[in-house]
Design a protein around this motif. Structure first.
Motif, mmCIF file in Angstrom:
data_model
loop_
_atom_site.group_PDB
_atom_site.id
_atom_site.type_symbol
_atom_site.label_atom_id
_atom_site.label_comp_id
_atom_site.label_asym_id
_atom_site.label_seq_id
_atom_site.Cartn_x
_atom_site.Cartn_y
_atom_site.Cartn_z
ATOM 1 N N GLY A 1 4.810 -13.121 7.509
ATOM 2 C CA GLY A 1 4.319 -11.816 7.961
ATOM 3 C C GLY A 1 4.591 -11.590 9.436
ATOM 4 O O GLY A 1 4.813 -12.535 10.202
ATOM 5 N N GLY A 2 4.543 -10.330 9.820
ATOM 6 C CA GLY A 2 4.824 -9.945 11.194
ATOM 7 C C GLY A 2 3.866 -10.585 12.191
ATOM 8 O O GLY A 2 4.266 -10.961 13.305
ATOM 9 N N THR A 3 2.612 -10.729 11.792
ATOM 10 C CA THR A 3 1.589 -11.306 12.669
ATOM 11 C C THR A 3 1.961 -12.707 13.150
ATOM 12 O O THR A 3 1.579 -13.106 14.246
ATOM 13 N N GLY B 1 -2.864 -14.850 7.584
ATOM 14 C CA GLY B 1 -2.904 -13.462 8.028
ATOM 15 C C GLY B 1 -3.841 -12.713 7.090
ATOM 16 O O GLY B 1 -4.451 -13.303 6.189
ATOM 17 N N ILE B 2 -3.949 -11.435 7.277
ATOM 18 C CA ILE B 2 -4.793 -10.631 6.394
ATOM 19 C C ILE B 2 -4.077 -9.310 6.125
ATOM 20 O O ILE B 2 -3.466 -8.731 7.037
ATOM 21 N N GLY B 3 -4.116 -8.863 4.881
ATOM 22 C CA GLY B 3 -3.469 -7.589 4.540
ATOM 23 C C GLY B 3 -4.392 -6.424 4.873
ATOM 24 O O GLY B 3 -5.598 -6.606 5.077
ATOM 25 N N HIS C 1 -6.176 -8.647 1.578
ATOM 26 C CA HIS C 1 -5.602 -9.790 0.855
ATOM 27 C C HIS C 1 -5.364 -10.970 1.807
ATOM 28 O O HIS C 1 -5.096 -10.793 2.992
ATOM 29 N N ARG D 1 8.769 -2.016 4.997
ATOM 30 C CA ARG D 1 9.472 -1.971 6.288
ATOM 31 C C ARG D 1 10.486 -3.102 6.441
ATOM 32 O O ARG D 1 11.382 -3.017 7.265
ATOM 33 N N PHE D 2 10.324 -4.133 5.654
ATOM 34 C CA PHE D 2 11.255 -5.262 5.750
ATOM 35 C C PHE D 2 12.460 -5.107 4.823
ATOM 36 O O PHE D 2 13.379 -5.913 4.841
ATOM 37 N N LYS E 1 -6.063 -3.412 10.563
ATOM 38 C CA LYS E 1 -6.782 -4.550 9.985
ATOM 39 C C LYS E 1 -8.284 -4.490 10.292
ATOM 40 O O LYS E 1 -9.039 -5.334 9.830
HETATM 41 P P1 PGA Z 1 1.466 -8.840 8.421
HETATM 42 O O1 PGA Z 1 0.999 -9.322 6.975
HETATM 43 O O2 PGA Z 1 1.293 -10.014 9.317
HETATM 44 O O3 PGA Z 1 2.927 -8.476 8.235
HETATM 45 O O4 PGA Z 1 0.591 -7.706 8.795
HETATM 46 C C1 PGA Z 1 -0.224 -9.959 6.856
HETATM 47 C C2 PGA Z 1 -0.521 -10.235 5.410
HETATM 48 O O5 PGA Z 1 -0.185 -9.393 4.558
HETATM 49 O O6 PGA Z 1 -1.112 -11.278 5.131
#
Ligand code: PGA
Length: 234
Positions: free
Chosen positions: A38-40, A126-128, A132, A161-162, A196
């Motif tokens: 993930g981007g984070t 990470g967290i969605g 999620h 976006r990816f 988030k």
């Molecule tokens: P993100 O994704 O870092 O790209 O926001 C986090 C995730 O879905 O766990």
């Protein structure tokens, strides 16, 4: 239960702190690391690449992998991990689910068995936007182990976006279950950006609901949350 929450004004300081935590956990003897994509995570992997950390005596497990993408596909999590970390900082062994496995149930079982043979000392999360963790979407049982999931529309949108278009985002993924994640001894959750806020604040408030998978963490006894979201702002 301990949940340690650290809020940062600067992302630079946040990611420096994340690096410090990983180094500390490793210095204390951790050998099995759960990793996330993930981007984070990208600024953290950049810091790890630039650091003197050595993972050659450690094992890694990733949280999840898309179904149907070859490991060479530039959006597979296998490819991401090689580019972001493994090519520069190889582990003794790195495990990810096999997105091309023919038998989904057998693949999920295989991965879960591996996890049970290698207790996770640490898990990065990470967290969605929908709460999620890994690809455990809202409604997933907190007792779940590694399984195949259908991704929710909000996750497909967030990940579009990816890819060239949303149609190209795989509709399914293998994911560690919530129970598989909770078995890790230390969990480091990083959440940045306003999108988030709602789901993160539920976790911080101690809510416990399968509608927000990340709230499962409130029952874990060693969770550290790093965020750039300040209290009470929006
Ligand atoms: P993100 O994704 O870092 O790209 O926001 C986090 C995730 O879905 O766990």
């Amino acid at each position: 239960m301990t949940m340690q929450i650290e809020r940062f004004e600067s992302k630079e300081v946040l990611y420096t702190r994340a690096l410090e935590i990983i180094k500390q956990v490793k210095a204390q003897g951790a050998t099995t690391f759960g990793l996330a994509t993930g981007g984070t995570m990208e600024p953290l992997y950049e810091k790890l690449r630039q650091s003197d950390i050595d993972f050659s005596d450690a094992i890694s497990f990733n949280l999840d992998e898309y179904v149907g993408l070859d490991v060479q596909h530039d959006q597979s999590y296998n490819y991401y991990m090689h580019k972001q970390l493994f090519d520069c900082k190889p582990f003794k062994m790195s495990y990810l689910p096999n997105g091309l496995a023919e038998n989904a149930e057998a693949e999920a079982n295989r991965y879960e068995q591996l996890l049970q043979q290698h207790e996770l000392d640490f898990q990065l999360l990470g967290i969605g936007v929908n709460g999620h963790i890994a690809f455990n979407e809202p409604g997933t049982s907190f007792a779940s182990e590694t399984h195949l999931v259908d991704l929710q529309p909000s996750t497909l949108e967030a990940n579009a976006r990816f890819f060239d278009s949303i149609e190209d985002v795989p509709k399914q993924a293998y994911t560690m279950g919530i129970q598989s994640i909770l078995r890790a001894k230390v969990i480091l959750l990083i959440a940045t950006g306003e999108k988030k806020r709602a789901v993160l604040e539920q976790v911080i408030a101690g809510e416990y609901t399968e509608n927000n998978p990340a709230t499962a963490l409130v029952k874990h006894n060693n969770v550290i949350i790093l965020t750039d979201l300040q209290e009470g702002e929006n």
